[in-house]
Design an enzyme around this catalytic site. Structure first.
Site: not given
Ligand code: AMP
Length: 178
Positions: A61, A98
């Protein structure tokens, strides 16, 4: 800049890709010509006097506005991609997410020591992806590095993981749960 135009066209997708994440879908800005013009114009005004020679876009993106702005600023476009996608010799940087680690790559000959670089991605969340990109460009000894996002998510502390001298600008600041 017409922030309301952008904010009113930014699609929010709750619980994507996992429960609890509010996904800010910038494709709803990309498909709207007025939003594209607004982002392009604002980015040009923001960086036109910075002497930028290369704009680095982060897959995927980040490619959209990075390429549009590169044309306007008469700068080159350079992709940062996931491992194994770039065909020539690369250098890479790994970072902790994470769950587990991730790696990004850039062509070894993409940046030289005379380059003033703008690194662009669609969104700043925890900052891990962009910090890895910043470290990669630092390793290549660029003359100066600017960092830009369309959206900075507030409340995740993404900005705080960068060194104090990092020049970080965003078009929109949005609360993480907004
Ligand atoms: P981070 O490394 O945590 O700053 O994550 C940034 C990258 O993940 C960007 O490339 C974004 O496209 C994507 N991302 C993370 N969180 C979101 C979100 N809430 N909405 C849209 N994209 C996100």
């Amino acid at each position: 800049m017409n922030k309301d135009l952008l904010l009113s066209n930014l699609r929010n997708i709750p619980d994507f890709p996992i429960p609890g994440i509010q996904f800010k879908d910038v494709t709803s800005l990309f498909k709207n010509p007025a939003c594209m013009r607004e982002m392009d114009k604002t980015l040009y005004e923001m960086y036109k006097d910075c002497g930028i020679t290369k704009i680095v876009g982060i897959e995927s993106r980040g490619f959209v506005m990075a390429s549009a702005l590169a044309v306007k600023l008469n700068a080159g476009f350079v992709p940062i991609r996931k491992p194994g996608k770039l065909p020539a010799e690369t250098i890479s940087e790994s970072y902790t997410k994470e769950y587990g680690t991730d790696t990004i790559e850039i062509h070894k000959d993409a940046i030289d020591t005379n380059d003033v670089v703008l690194i662009h991605d669609d969104l700043l969340a925890t900052g891990g992806t962009m910090l890895a990109a910043y470290n990669l460009i630092k390793k290549m000894n660029a003359k100066k590095i600017y960092i830009n996002f369309i959206i900075e998510l507030e409340g995740l502390g993404g900005r705080s993981i960068f060194p104090a001298e990092a020049d970080i600008r965003a078009l929109l600041n949005v609360e993480v749960n907004e």
